[in-house]
Design a protein around this motif. Structure first.
Motif, PDB file in Angstrom:
ATOM      1  N   ARG A   1     -13.079   3.466   3.161  1.00 37.60           N
ATOM      2  CA  ARG A   1     -13.003   2.271   2.431  1.00 37.60           C
ATOM      3  C   ARG A   1     -11.806   2.356   1.257  1.00 37.60           C
ATOM      4  NH1 ARG A   1     -18.181   3.031  -0.054  1.00 37.60           N
ATOM      5  NH2 ARG A   1     -19.207   2.276   1.622  1.00 37.60           N
ATOM      6  N   THR A   2     -11.783   3.613   1.047  1.00 37.76           N
ATOM      7  CA  THR A   2     -10.475   3.763  -0.097  1.00 37.76           C
ATOM      8  C   THR A   2      -9.198   3.275   0.584  1.00 37.76           C
ATOM      9  OG1 THR A   2     -11.602   5.676  -0.865  1.00 37.76           O
ATOM     10  CG2 THR A   2      -9.181   5.179  -1.469  1.00 37.76           C
ATOM     11  N   HIS A   3      -8.968   3.439   2.046  1.00 34.02           N
ATOM     12  CA  HIS A   3      -7.638   3.125   2.728  1.00 34.02           C
ATOM     13  C   HIS A   3      -7.656   1.703   2.630  1.00 34.02           C
ATOM     14  CE1 HIS A   3      -6.774   7.081   3.406  1.00 34.02           C
ATOM     15  NE2 HIS A   3      -8.024   7.485   4.039  1.00 34.02           N
ATOM     16  N   VAL A   4      -8.811   0.999   3.045  1.00 35.58           N
ATOM     17  CA  VAL A   4      -8.861  -0.485   3.182  1.00 35.58           C
ATOM     18  C   VAL A   4      -8.467  -1.138   1.770  1.00 35.58           C
ATOM     19  CG1 VAL A   4     -10.365  -2.461   3.696  1.00 35.58           C
ATOM     20  CG2 VAL A   4     -10.558  -0.369   4.899  1.00 35.58           C
ATOM     21  N   VAL A   5      -8.930  -0.822   0.569  1.00 35.34           N
ATOM     22  CA  VAL A   5      -8.931  -1.273  -0.529  1.00 35.34           C
ATOM     23  C   VAL A   5      -7.296  -0.850  -0.821  1.00 35.34           C
ATOM     24  CG1 VAL A   5      -9.475  -0.860  -3.162  1.00 35.34           C
ATOM     25  CG2 VAL A   5     -11.316  -0.695  -1.587  1.00 35.34           C
ATOM     26  N   SER A   6      -6.841   0.263  -0.734  1.00 37.48           N
ATOM     27  CA  SER A   6      -5.546   0.479  -0.941  1.00 37.48           C
ATOM     28  C   SER A   6      -4.480  -0.462  -0.373  1.00 37.48           C
ATOM     29  CB  SER A   6      -5.141   1.780  -0.727  1.00 37.48           C
ATOM     30  OG  SER A   6      -3.787   2.041  -0.969  1.00 37.48           O
ATOM     31  N   PHE A   7      -4.999  -0.688   1.045  1.00 32.80           N
ATOM     32  CA  PHE A   7      -4.173  -1.746   1.717  1.00 32.80           C
ATOM     33  C   PHE A   7      -4.112  -3.069   1.050  1.00 32.80           C
ATOM     34  CE2 PHE A   7      -3.978  -5.199   5.024  1.00 32.80           C
ATOM     35  CZ  PHE A   7      -2.819  -4.872   5.668  1.00 32.80           C
ATOM     36  N   PHE A   8      -5.211  -3.642   0.540  1.00 30.72           N
ATOM     37  CA  PHE A   8      -5.447  -4.971   0.016  1.00 30.72           C
ATOM     38  C   PHE A   8      -4.670  -4.995  -1.271  1.00 30.72           C
ATOM     39  CE2 PHE A   8      -8.503  -5.621   3.638  1.00 30.72           C
ATOM     40  CZ  PHE A   8      -7.729  -6.994   3.942  1.00 30.72           C
ATOM     41  N   GLU A   9      -4.759  -3.918  -1.939  1.00 27.49           N
ATOM     42  CA  GLU A   9      -4.108  -3.797  -3.326  1.00 27.49           C
ATOM     43  C   GLU A   9      -2.698  -3.835  -3.192  1.00 27.49           C
ATOM     44  OE1 GLU A   9      -5.509  -0.173  -5.137  1.00 27.49           O
ATOM     45  OE2 GLU A   9      -7.309  -1.421  -6.004  1.00 27.49           O
ATOM     46  N   THR A  10      -2.002  -3.074  -2.125  1.00 25.91           N
ATOM     47  CA  THR A  10      -0.682  -3.196  -1.895  1.00 25.91           C
ATOM     48  C   THR A  10      -0.212  -4.520  -1.254  1.00 25.91           C
ATOM     49  OG1 THR A  10      -0.852  -0.886  -1.255  1.00 25.91           O
ATOM     50  CG2 THR A  10       1.304  -2.033  -0.505  1.00 25.91           C
ATOM     51  N   LEU A  11      -1.167  -5.072  -0.707  1.00 24.04           N
ATOM     52  CA  LEU A  11      -0.738  -6.331   0.186  1.00 24.04           C
ATOM     53  C   LEU A  11      -0.930  -7.508  -1.112  1.00 24.04           C
ATOM     54  CD1 LEU A  11       0.121  -7.910   2.693  1.00 24.04           C
ATOM     55  CD2 LEU A  11      -2.438  -8.252   3.039  1.00 24.04           C
ATOM     56  N   LEU A  12      -1.693  -7.551  -1.826  1.00 27.39           N
ATOM     57  CA  LEU A  12      -2.065  -8.677  -2.686  1.00 27.39           C
ATOM     58  C   LEU A  12      -1.952  -8.525  -3.995  1.00 27.39           C
ATOM     59  CD1 LEU A  12      -5.180  -9.878  -0.878  1.00 27.39           C
ATOM     60  CD2 LEU A  12      -2.982 -11.037  -0.674  1.00 27.39           C
ATOM     61  N   PHE A  13      -2.156  -7.471  -4.617  1.00 31.40           N
ATOM     62  CA  PHE A  13      -2.148  -7.102  -6.166  1.00 31.40           C
ATOM     63  C   PHE A  13      -0.798  -6.094  -6.562  1.00 31.40           C
ATOM     64  CE2 PHE A  13      -6.316  -8.067  -5.014  1.00 31.40           C
ATOM     65  CZ  PHE A  13      -6.750  -9.024  -5.947  1.00 31.40           C
ATOM     66  N   ASN A  14       0.213  -6.113  -5.881  1.00 31.84           N
ATOM     67  CA  ASN A  14       1.197  -5.248  -5.966  1.00 31.84           C
ATOM     68  C   ASN A  14       1.949  -5.520  -7.126  1.00 31.84           C
ATOM     69  OD1 ASN A  14       3.555  -3.286  -5.391  1.00 31.84           O
ATOM     70  ND2 ASN A  14       2.829  -3.271  -3.224  1.00 31.84           N
ATOM     71  N   ASP A  15       1.974  -4.336  -8.071  1.00 31.33           N
ATOM     72  CA  ASP A  15       2.779  -4.432  -9.264  1.00 31.33           C
ATOM     73  C   ASP A  15       4.232  -4.586  -9.170  1.00 31.33           C
ATOM     74  OD1 ASP A  15       0.318  -4.229 -10.823  1.00 31.33           O
ATOM     75  OD2 ASP A  15       0.601  -2.154 -10.763  1.00 31.33           O
TER      76      ASP A  15
END
Length: 225
Positions: free
Chosen positions: A182-196
């Motif tokens: 789950r952590t990796h999935v969340v991290s993937f979408f954060e990097t894809l969509l919510f990247n700072d």
């Protein structure tokens, strides 16, 4: 450039009924909202931004063209390579057009129409990069998404294509159900969509775009009809 313009015109003529259906449905929805607003207090109601609804056009383009455009363009004498790169040009033009509209439309909604609709650009914080940054982030994200859909649709005739469908359908629910993943999935979408970082966000989308581009070319190269 003339050949690419031919691709753009030919695909528009093929897709125009779908494009105008989306636009008409959006306008009818806003008309219904206006009529209801005359009799009720709808000031607190927040709908999805019209610009975001236009994203349906990109999904339709990435699904319909791989299914029907190949035969038409090949019958006119084009080869697989010309078809493939013509398709990417069409995707790029439409992605840029919708991205530009979505970058400018929120300002009109707030300042001219005085509406505070839900906007995916704000939800993903892409607006924090400014108009130009938001435009670039959107363009590459839309291109990546269209390349993914186009690859999956183009692979419908190939065993590997069906395998990819299964993997994509199973991957997200499985990844969110297993705590270790789950952590990796969340991290993937954060990097894809919510990247700072604008550069990091665009770069990640570009890498995925080229992966899906290569996959799409693999299926087109194997296509015999």
């Amino acid at each position: 450039m003339g050949a690419l313009a031919v691709h753009l015109k030919a695909t528009y003529l093929q897709l125009r009924i779908y494009i105008w259906m989306v636009i008409i449905l959006i306008l009818l929805g806003r008309l219904a909202e206006f009529i209801v607003g005359l009799f009720t207090d709808s000031s607190q109601n927040r709908g999805l931004s019209d610009g975001n609804l236009l994203l349906l056009i990109l999904l339709i383009i990435a699904i319909v063209l791989p299914l029907s455009y190949y035969k038409r363009i090949v019958h006119l004498g084009a080869n697989r390579k010309q078809y493939f790169w013509g398709l990417q040009f069409v995707y790029a033009v439409w992605a840029a057009v919708i991205a530009l509209f979505n970058s400018l439309w929120p300002m009109l909604e707030v300042n001219v129409f005085h509406k505070n609709n839900v906007n995916l650009i704000e939800a993903f914080h892409w607006n924090e990069f400014g108009v130009a940054g938001s435009f670039l982030y959107q363009t590459f994200f839309y291109l990546m998404t269209m390349a993914l859909l186009s690859m999956l649709i183009s692979g419908y005739h190939h065993f590997v294509g069906w395998l990819l469908w299964v993997l994509f359908i199973v991957a997200i629910p499985t990844g969110t159900a297993i705590p270790a993943l789950r952590t990796h999935v969340v991290s993937f979408f954060e990097t894809l969509l919510f990247n700072d970082s604008l550069l990091a966000g665009i770069g990640f989308n570009v890498v995925l775009f080229f992966v899906f581009l290569a996959g799409g070319w693999f299926f087109i190269r194997e296509r015999t009809y």
